[in-house]
Design an enzyme around this catalytic site. Structure first.
Site, PDB file in Angstrom:
ATOM      1  N   LYS A  11       0.951  -1.369  -0.443  1.00 55.43           N
ATOM      2  CA  LYS A  11      -0.246  -0.234   0.082  1.00 55.43           C
ATOM      3  C   LYS A  11       0.683   1.283   0.127  1.00 55.43           C
ATOM      4  CE  LYS A  11       1.265   1.149   4.693  1.00 55.43           C
ATOM      5  NZ  LYS A  11       2.068   2.216   5.314  1.00 55.43           N
ATOM      6  N   PRO A  91       9.506  -5.598  -0.223  1.00 54.83           N
ATOM      7  CA  PRO A  91      11.070  -5.357   0.909  1.00 54.83           C
ATOM      8  C   PRO A  91       9.941  -4.930   1.939  1.00 54.83           C
ATOM      9  CG  PRO A  91      10.972  -3.416  -0.904  1.00 54.83           C
ATOM     10  CD  PRO A  91       9.606  -4.742  -1.217  1.00 54.83           C
ATOM     11  N   GLY A  95       7.667   0.862   4.932  1.00 56.32           N
ATOM     12  CA  GLY A  95       6.466   1.451   4.665  1.00 56.32           C
ATOM     13  C   GLY A  95       5.383   1.382   3.799  1.00 56.32           C
ATOM     14  N   GLY A  98       4.007  -4.773   3.645  1.00 57.12           N
ATOM     15  CA  GLY A  98       3.893  -6.106   2.881  1.00 57.12           C
ATOM     16  C   GLY A  98       3.921  -6.666   4.282  1.00 57.12           C
ATOM     17  N   GLY A  99       4.074  -6.596   6.166  1.00 57.85           N
ATOM     18  CA  GLY A  99       4.113  -7.786   6.936  1.00 57.85           C
ATOM     19  C   GLY A  99       2.740  -7.443   7.119  1.00 57.85           C
ATOM     20  N   SER A 100       2.142  -6.226   7.765  1.00 60.78           N
ATOM     21  CA  SER A 100       0.553  -5.725   7.531  1.00 60.78           C
ATOM     22  C   SER A 100      -0.375  -7.591   6.514  1.00 60.78           C
ATOM     23  CB  SER A 100       0.238  -4.537   7.553  1.00 60.78           C
ATOM     24  OG  SER A 100       1.020  -3.788   8.860  1.00 60.78           O
ATOM     25  N   ASP A 133      -2.220  -1.043  10.904  1.00 56.85           N
ATOM     26  CA  ASP A 133      -2.401  -1.141   9.128  1.00 56.85           C
ATOM     27  C   ASP A 133      -3.142  -2.508   8.644  1.00 56.85           C
ATOM     28  OD1 ASP A 133      -1.257   1.277   8.911  1.00 56.85           O
ATOM     29  OD2 ASP A 133       0.832   0.540   7.850  1.00 56.85           O
TER      30      ASP A 133
HETATM   31  O1  C5P Z   1       0.358  -1.148  15.479  1.00 58.05           O
HETATM   32  P1  C5P Z   1       1.504  -1.231  15.213  1.00 58.05           P
HETATM   33  O2  C5P Z   1       1.906  -2.777  16.203  1.00 58.05           O
HETATM   34  O3  C5P Z   1       1.595  -1.139  13.716  1.00 58.05           O
HETATM   35  O4  C5P Z   1       2.552   0.143  15.312  1.00 58.05           O
HETATM   36  C1  C5P Z   1       3.917   0.036  15.615  1.00 58.05           C
HETATM   37  C2  C5P Z   1       4.641   0.741  16.522  1.00 58.05           C
HETATM   38  O5  C5P Z   1       4.277   1.944  16.062  1.00 58.05           O
HETATM   39  C3  C5P Z   1       3.616   0.953  17.512  1.00 58.05           C
HETATM   40  O6  C5P Z   1       3.914  -0.121  18.657  1.00 58.05           O
HETATM   41  C4  C5P Z   1       3.807   2.364  18.064  1.00 58.05           C
HETATM   42  O7  C5P Z   1       4.808   2.572  18.813  1.00 58.05           O
HETATM   43  C5  C5P Z   1       3.809   2.565  16.565  1.00 58.05           C
HETATM   44  N1  C5P Z   1       2.644   3.925  16.271  1.00 58.05           N
HETATM   45  C6  C5P Z   1       1.944   5.242  16.309  1.00 58.05           C
HETATM   46  N2  C5P Z   1       1.205   5.491  16.812  1.00 58.05           N
HETATM   47  C7  C5P Z   1       0.027   4.900  14.949  1.00 58.05           C
HETATM   48  C8  C5P Z   1       0.334   3.603  14.611  1.00 58.05           C
HETATM   49  C9  C5P Z   1       2.200   3.098  15.227  1.00 58.05           C
HETATM   50  O8  C5P Z   1       2.876   5.390  17.011  1.00 58.05           O
HETATM   51  N3  C5P Z   1      -1.116   5.228  14.616  1.00 58.05           N
END
Ligand code: C5P
Length: 283
Positions: A11, A91, A95, A98-100, A133
């Protein structure tokens, strides 16, 4: 059902507005996400005695696909043994989500494998427990995300093509958000809240508030941006929390010319908006 094969797309965040760190440890965002036709991961889900997740570099419980099955087991109160094999084309730490996307494909694949029939709304709800995501990729297309990015509503995008270029070492999302906290808050956006209807309008509208922190962590990103701009891209935008950069073009032919004009190596791909999200391609 013996085996389910899915495509997990990347994305782009055409707009990523980020607010100050909230008490829950996350940053409130308002983001227009668009799933992409281009390089996609292949996720194969099949029956197994227990749980196996294979993915180059991130095998086992460290993979979001593992957390996705945990969340499905909690939702259904059932044990859901499965083998998940992920073939990466997107990759990591780029950003591009991919993992999501792999985790969303795992949810959809295990739902089909075990004939759970949860439906799209329930899958999105479970996906939100796996990562900010992940819900987006269940439906894909163009969608606005709010909250942590998991509160989704319909969005639109004009047609565009983009060249993705990743030359710089990967960036970890939490690290980029921590760097965001150390910088002055971004200016509120000027102009329309919704995506413009034309490519020219879009070019002036795209925005990513994670640019300054990503750039502070990886000054070399400037070279990648200059390479895209010199090859004719306009505008150039950081993908999510980086380190991939997207250069926009009005159509695929123009994007291919830009991609061909960039010297050197690194991941590069020409992409366009996709109508859907993760997709079952074979049972
Ligand atoms: O939700 P996810 O596990 O992908 O987020 C990883 C990290 O990215 C969170 O622990 C947080 O530190 C940061 N994050 C954030 N604000 C968001 C999404 C992610 O601070 N809207």
């Amino acid at each position: 059902m013996e085996r389910v094969t899915l495509l997990a797309p990347p994305k782009l965040n055409l707009r990523l507005l980020v607010g100050p760190l909230a008490a829950d440890g996350y940053h409130p965002v308002r983001t227009l996400m668009v799933a992409l036709d281009g390089p996609a991961d292949v996720v194969r889900v099949s029956h197994a005695a227990g749980r196996v997740v294979r993915c180059p570099g991130v095998d086992g419980p460290g993979n979001l696909a593992w957390a996705a099955i945990d969340a499905l087991e909690r939702e259904t109160g059932r044990s859901l043994p499965a083998e998940v094999v992920i073939e990466k084309a997107i990759p990591s730490r780029a950003g591009l989500g991919g993992g999501s996307s792999d985790a969303a494909a795992t949810l959809v694949g295990v739902d089909r494998l075990h004939d759970l029939r949860l439906g799209v709304d329930a899958l999105e709800r479970v996906a939100a427990r796996v990562g900010s995501d992940v819900p987006f990729f269940v439906r894909g297309g163009a969608r606005w995300g709010e909250g942590r990015g998991e509160r989704l509503t319909a969005g639109t995008t004009p047609p565009f093509a983009a060249v993705l270029l990743r030359r710089d070492p990967g960036l970890a999302t939490p690290e980029v958000y921590r760097a965001f906290d150390r910088l002055p808050p971004p200016r509120p956006p000027a102009g329309p809240g919704d995506a413009p209807g034309s490519f020219e309008g879009l070019a002036a509208w795209v925005r990513n508030d994670l640019w300054p922190p990503a750039f502070a962590l990886r000054p070399a990103l400037g070279r990648t941006v200059r390479a895209l701009a010199a090859a004719g891209a306009g505008p150039v935008l950081l993908c999510g929390s980086g380190s991939c950069v997207a250069g926009f073009a009005p159509d695929v032919d123009a994007a291919r010319r830009i991609a061909a004009a960039i010297p050197g190596d690194g991941f590069r791909a020409v992409v366009t908006p996709a109508a859907g999200g993760v997709r079952i391609v074979a049972d």
